[in-house]
Design a protein around this motif. Sequence first.
Motif, PDB file in Angstrom:
ATOM      1  N   SER A   1       0.893  -1.276  -0.060  1.00 21.63           N
ATOM      2  CA  SER A   1       0.189  -0.084  -0.023  1.00 21.63           C
ATOM      3  C   SER A   1       1.033   1.256   0.003  1.00 21.63           C
ATOM      4  O   SER A   1       0.515   2.206  -0.570  1.00 21.63           O
ATOM      5  CB  SER A   1      -0.903   0.087   1.391  1.00 21.63           C
ATOM      6  N   THR A   2       2.045   1.236   0.710  1.00 22.26           N
ATOM      7  CA  THR A   2       3.174   2.219   0.422  1.00 22.26           C
ATOM      8  C   THR A   2       3.704   2.564  -0.922  1.00 22.26           C
ATOM      9  O   THR A   2       3.553   3.701  -1.128  1.00 22.26           O
ATOM     10  CB  THR A   2       4.063   2.188   1.607  1.00 22.26           C
ATOM     11  N   ALA A   3       3.663   1.558  -1.349  1.00 18.80           N
ATOM     12  CA  ALA A   3       4.287   1.657  -2.906  1.00 18.80           C
ATOM     13  C   ALA A   3       3.084   2.353  -3.721  1.00 18.80           C
ATOM     14  O   ALA A   3       3.405   3.222  -4.548  1.00 18.80           O
ATOM     15  CB  ALA A   3       4.482   0.213  -3.440  1.00 18.80           C
ATOM     16  N   VAL A   4       1.918   1.676  -3.661  1.00 18.09           N
ATOM     17  CA  VAL A   4       0.966   2.439  -4.417  1.00 18.09           C
ATOM     18  C   VAL A   4       0.674   3.808  -4.074  1.00 18.09           C
ATOM     19  O   VAL A   4       0.631   4.651  -4.915  1.00 18.09           O
ATOM     20  CB  VAL A   4      -0.565   1.706  -4.128  1.00 18.09           C
ATOM     21  N   GLY A   5       0.925   4.153  -2.701  1.00 20.12           N
ATOM     22  CA  GLY A   5       0.709   5.515  -2.264  1.00 20.12           C
ATOM     23  C   GLY A   5       1.771   6.471  -2.943  1.00 20.12           C
ATOM     24  O   GLY A   5       1.529   7.798  -3.131  1.00 20.12           O
ATOM     25  N   LEU A   6       3.099   6.008  -2.965  1.00 16.79           N
ATOM     26  CA  LEU A   6       4.111   6.715  -3.336  1.00 16.79           C
ATOM     27  C   LEU A   6       3.751   6.854  -5.022  1.00 16.79           C
ATOM     28  O   LEU A   6       4.267   7.930  -5.429  1.00 16.79           O
ATOM     29  CB  LEU A   6       5.455   5.700  -3.172  1.00 16.79           C
ATOM     30  N   PHE A   7       3.342   5.695  -5.665  1.00 17.34           N
ATOM     31  CA  PHE A   7       3.326   5.931  -7.090  1.00 17.34           C
ATOM     32  C   PHE A   7       2.358   7.321  -7.364  1.00 17.34           C
ATOM     33  O   PHE A   7       2.517   7.972  -8.105  1.00 17.34           O
ATOM     34  CB  PHE A   7       2.806   4.802  -7.551  1.00 17.34           C
ATOM     35  N   ASN A   8       1.207   7.267  -6.468  1.00 18.10           N
ATOM     36  CA  ASN A   8       0.327   8.355  -6.705  1.00 18.10           C
ATOM     37  C   ASN A   8       1.042   9.798  -6.325  1.00 18.10           C
ATOM     38  O   ASN A   8       0.515  10.578  -7.166  1.00 18.10           O
ATOM     39  CB  ASN A   8      -0.794   7.921  -5.611  1.00 18.10           C
ATOM     40  N   SER A   9       1.565   9.635  -5.392  1.00 20.31           N
ATOM     41  CA  SER A   9       2.368  10.986  -4.881  1.00 20.31           C
ATOM     42  C   SER A   9       3.546  11.305  -5.976  1.00 20.31           C
ATOM     43  O   SER A   9       3.306  12.733  -6.339  1.00 20.31           O
ATOM     44  CB  SER A   9       3.111  10.981  -3.619  1.00 20.31           C
ATOM     45  N   VAL A  10       4.106  10.657  -6.689  1.00 17.01           N
ATOM     46  CA  VAL A  10       5.047  10.930  -7.602  1.00 17.01           C
ATOM     47  C   VAL A  10       4.303  11.406  -8.907  1.00 17.01           C
ATOM     48  O   VAL A  10       4.796  12.493  -9.519  1.00 17.01           O
ATOM     49  CB  VAL A  10       5.995   9.651  -7.916  1.00 17.01           C
ATOM     50  N   VAL A  11       3.223  10.687  -9.274  1.00 17.69           N
ATOM     51  CA  VAL A  11       2.209  11.271 -10.535  1.00 17.69           C
ATOM     52  C   VAL A  11       1.871  12.716 -10.224  1.00 17.69           C
ATOM     53  O   VAL A  11       2.055  13.610 -11.253  1.00 17.69           O
ATOM     54  CB  VAL A  11       1.478  10.222 -11.037  1.00 17.69           C
ATOM     55  N   ASN A  12       1.475  13.086  -9.174  1.00 21.25           N
ATOM     56  CA  ASN A  12       1.065  14.214  -8.922  1.00 21.25           C
ATOM     57  C   ASN A  12       2.061  15.299  -8.851  1.00 21.25           C
ATOM     58  O   ASN A  12       1.972  16.467  -9.262  1.00 21.25           O
ATOM     59  CB  ASN A  12       0.359  14.132  -7.281  1.00 21.25           C
ATOM     60  N   ALA A  13       3.198  14.865  -8.437  1.00 25.91           N
ATOM     61  CA  ALA A  13       4.473  15.749  -8.300  1.00 25.91           C
ATOM     62  C   ALA A  13       4.816  16.189  -9.852  1.00 25.91           C
ATOM     63  O   ALA A  13       5.050  17.456 -10.016  1.00 25.91           O
ATOM     64  CB  ALA A  13       5.475  15.303  -7.763  1.00 25.91           C
ATOM     65  N   ILE A  14       4.830  15.001 -10.697  1.00 28.33           N
ATOM     66  CA  ILE A  14       5.194  15.276 -12.117  1.00 28.33           C
ATOM     67  C   ILE A  14       4.279  16.364 -12.732  1.00 28.33           C
ATOM     68  O   ILE A  14       4.532  17.076 -13.542  1.00 28.33           O
ATOM     69  CB  ILE A  14       5.375  14.051 -12.805  1.00 28.33           C
ATOM     70  N   LEU A  15       2.969  16.025 -12.608  1.00 20.57           N
ATOM     71  CA  LEU A  15       1.760  16.793 -13.119  1.00 20.57           C
ATOM     72  C   LEU A  15       1.948  18.293 -12.577  1.00 20.57           C
ATOM     73  O   LEU A  15       1.813  19.038 -13.289  1.00 20.57           O
ATOM     74  CB  LEU A  15       0.486  16.285 -12.649  1.00 20.57           C
ATOM     75  N   LEU A  16       2.250  18.552 -11.336  1.00 27.21           N
ATOM     76  CA  LEU A  16       2.171  19.742 -10.832  1.00 27.21           C
ATOM     77  C   LEU A  16       3.554  20.635 -11.430  1.00 27.21           C
ATOM     78  O   LEU A  16       3.532  21.808 -11.856  1.00 27.21           O
ATOM     79  CB  LEU A  16       2.590  19.586  -9.213  1.00 27.21           C
ATOM     80  N   LEU A  17       4.661  20.012 -11.634  1.00 31.11           N
ATOM     81  CA  LEU A  17       5.874  20.585 -12.187  1.00 31.11           C
ATOM     82  C   LEU A  17       5.755  20.679 -13.616  1.00 31.11           C
ATOM     83  O   LEU A  17       6.036  21.694 -14.008  1.00 31.11           O
ATOM     84  CB  LEU A  17       6.960  19.538 -12.021  1.00 31.11           C
TER      85      LEU A  17
END
Length: 280
Positions: free
Chosen positions: A249-265
């Motif tokens: 579940s941590t891996a899935v949540g980390l994937f979610n956060s990384v995608v959000n960060a990429i979209l923001l940048l």
Amino acid sequence: MLYFIVFQYVPMYGVQIAFKNFLPSKGIAGSKWVGFDHFERFFNSYYFWDLLWNTFSLSLYELAIGFPLPIILALAFNEVKNGLFKRSVQTVTYAPHFISIVVMAGMIITFLSPSSGILIRIIEWVGLQPAHFLEDPRWFKTVYVLSGVWQSAGWGTIIYLAALSAVDPQLHEAAIVDGASRLKRVLHINIPTIVPTISILLILNVGNILGVGYEKVLLLQNSLNIESSDVISTFVYRSGLLSNQLSFSTAVGLFNSVVNAILLLTVNRIAQKTSDNSIW
């Protein structure tokens, strides 16, 4: 700064369990490294694309409906001259913001109950056949988005009304002398004034496009609508807290956060290239 250090940055130490086979008895440091195994398991799972589609579509739907409405309301409120009427309507529109998510979900379920829901009774009274809004997967996203608009649109207008208060009255006076109608003054004076605010909020919203909160989705979710209501955050909740798959579940949540960060940048970079309106 202290809040972000304690509650945002310090917990990042635990993100490493996404790359480990975490066992509470061994702790974070003593657990075995497994690399990207949990990520591969998630990407290769049969539910990966369904979760990604549900999360993206729900967020984009909410952005398309919920983002422009506060702007329209703020522009409309700004044109109202009757002070009592303006304050009354503003109070009615932003009052739902103070209702908790749990209470709001309970109200939605009660209003849309097939046996006693007031909205169902109104639809039947006008001679229409009501749909099964909370049971039909096709209706879940609409119910979620429209209820969210009802709860947050009025509150969102406050930011834009604050930006509109910076408009110099002399600009409107000069435009009136030149014969500009009210619509033209809104288009050529008011809207350009709030464009920087719109840009910043749009960047932040796009940067959180996969960050659909699990609370409301989970409260409205049932076995009949899970086909369209299951998003990444609810999957993380079930995997981590209910199934005790902490590393996965941590891996899935980390994937979610990384995608959000990429979209923001990405969106912020586009804003920098096309205008001066960016968050840094």
